[in-house]
Design a protein around this motif. Structure first.
Motif, PDB file in Angstrom:
ATOM      1  N   ARG A   1       3.815   5.451  -4.832  1.00 60.73           N
ATOM      2  CA  ARG A   1       2.893   4.387  -5.224  1.00 60.73           C
ATOM      3  C   ARG A   1       2.668   4.429  -6.721  1.00 60.73           C
ATOM      4  O   ARG A   1       2.942   5.425  -7.375  1.00 60.73           O
ATOM      5  CB  ARG A   1       1.561   4.571  -4.517  1.00 60.73           C
TER       6      ARG A   1
ATOM      7  N   MET B   1      -2.477   1.104  -9.363  1.00 61.32           N
ATOM      8  CA  MET B   1      -2.768   0.329  -8.156  1.00 61.32           C
ATOM      9  C   MET B   1      -3.714   1.111  -7.248  1.00 61.32           C
ATOM     10  O   MET B   1      -4.608   0.538  -6.639  1.00 61.32           O
ATOM     11  CB  MET B   1      -1.475   0.008  -7.403  1.00 61.32           C
TER      12      MET B   1
ATOM     13  N   SER C   1       5.324   3.981  -1.786  1.00 59.31           N
ATOM     14  CA  SER C   1       5.029   2.566  -1.964  1.00 59.31           C
ATOM     15  C   SER C   1       5.510   1.844  -0.710  1.00 59.31           C
ATOM     16  O   SER C   1       6.711   1.816  -0.434  1.00 59.31           O
ATOM     17  CB  SER C   1       5.751   2.019  -3.193  1.00 59.31           C
ATOM     18  N   PHE C   2       4.591   1.291   0.043  1.00 59.02           N
ATOM     19  CA  PHE C   2       4.979   0.563   1.249  1.00 59.02           C
ATOM     20  C   PHE C   2       5.653  -0.749   0.871  1.00 59.02           C
ATOM     21  O   PHE C   2       6.537  -1.222   1.564  1.00 59.02           O
ATOM     22  CB  PHE C   2       3.770   0.330   2.149  1.00 59.02           C
ATOM     23  N   ARG C   3       5.235  -1.314  -0.240  1.00 61.00           N
ATOM     24  CA  ARG C   3       5.839  -2.554  -0.715  1.00 61.00           C
ATOM     25  C   ARG C   3       7.318  -2.359  -1.032  1.00 61.00           C
ATOM     26  O   ARG C   3       8.134  -3.246  -0.816  1.00 61.00           O
ATOM     27  CB  ARG C   3       5.090  -3.052  -1.952  1.00 61.00           C
ATOM     28  N   LEU C   4       7.659  -1.157  -1.534  1.00 64.86           N
ATOM     29  CA  LEU C   4       9.051  -0.850  -1.866  1.00 64.86           C
ATOM     30  C   LEU C   4       9.731  -0.038  -0.759  1.00 64.86           C
ATOM     31  O   LEU C   4      10.733   0.626  -0.996  1.00 64.86           O
ATOM     32  CB  LEU C   4       9.113  -0.098  -3.198  1.00 64.86           C
ATOM     33  N   GLU C   5       9.162  -0.110   0.435  1.00 59.47           N
ATOM     34  CA  GLU C   5       9.720   0.527   1.631  1.00 59.47           C
ATOM     35  C   GLU C   5       9.991   2.020   1.443  1.00 59.47           C
ATOM     36  O   GLU C   5      11.011   2.542   1.890  1.00 59.47           O
ATOM     37  CB  GLU C   5      10.985  -0.215   2.082  1.00 59.47           C
TER      38      GLU C   5
ATOM     39  N   ASP D   1      -7.158  -0.454  -6.263  1.00 57.79           N
ATOM     40  CA  ASP D   1      -7.286  -0.831  -4.856  1.00 57.79           C
ATOM     41  C   ASP D   1      -8.197   0.088  -4.048  1.00 57.79           C
ATOM     42  O   ASP D   1      -8.786  -0.340  -3.065  1.00 57.79           O
ATOM     43  CB  ASP D   1      -5.912  -0.856  -4.177  1.00 57.79           C
TER      44      ASP D   1
END
Length: 123
Positions: A91, A95, A82-86, A99
């Protein structure tokens, strides 16, 4: 991840549970050691799920390319972070579907979306 699931038969939860240490490029094998479902790490579904999975050469090239491009290439990093959660967790499957997979299926003509409903093309 779509290529990995299609090329190996791995479940989405098994793909999401992969860390780079599970991918052996030298011996062209993937070792499923964990799953990622509903935001939690779990064990593979069955004894057969734990068996090493062959990694075909073309798929290995895609995986190696991804490893070189991701900001999380260390052995303990998630293959699909998950890039949002670094990169702290994989992921989220829904999503990915919303996506990426669903838009790709619509574009390929496999899935039709009309007024909030979807229908697959029977071939």
């Amino acid at each position: 991840m779509t290529l990995l699931a299609a090329g190996t038969g791995l479940r989405i939860s098994e793909c999401l549970g992969l860390q780079w240490q599970d991918v052996n490029f030298t011996h062209a094998m993937i070792h499923v050691r964990r799953t990622w479902t509903c935001g939690q790490v779990g064990l593979p579904k069955s004894k057969a799920s734990k068996a090493p999975v062959p990694l075909q050469p073309l798929l290995a090239q895609f995986m190696l390319f991804w490893k070189q491009k991701t900001p999380y290439p260390q052995p303990g990093d998630w293959v699909f972070p998950s890039f949002r959660l670094e990169g702290k967790q994989p992921r989220v499957a829904n999503m990915l579907v919303e996506d990426h997979l669903r838009p790709a299926a619509v574009k390929a003509g496999i899935l039709f979306v009309a007024q909030g409903h979807q229908r697959t093309l029977d071939r």
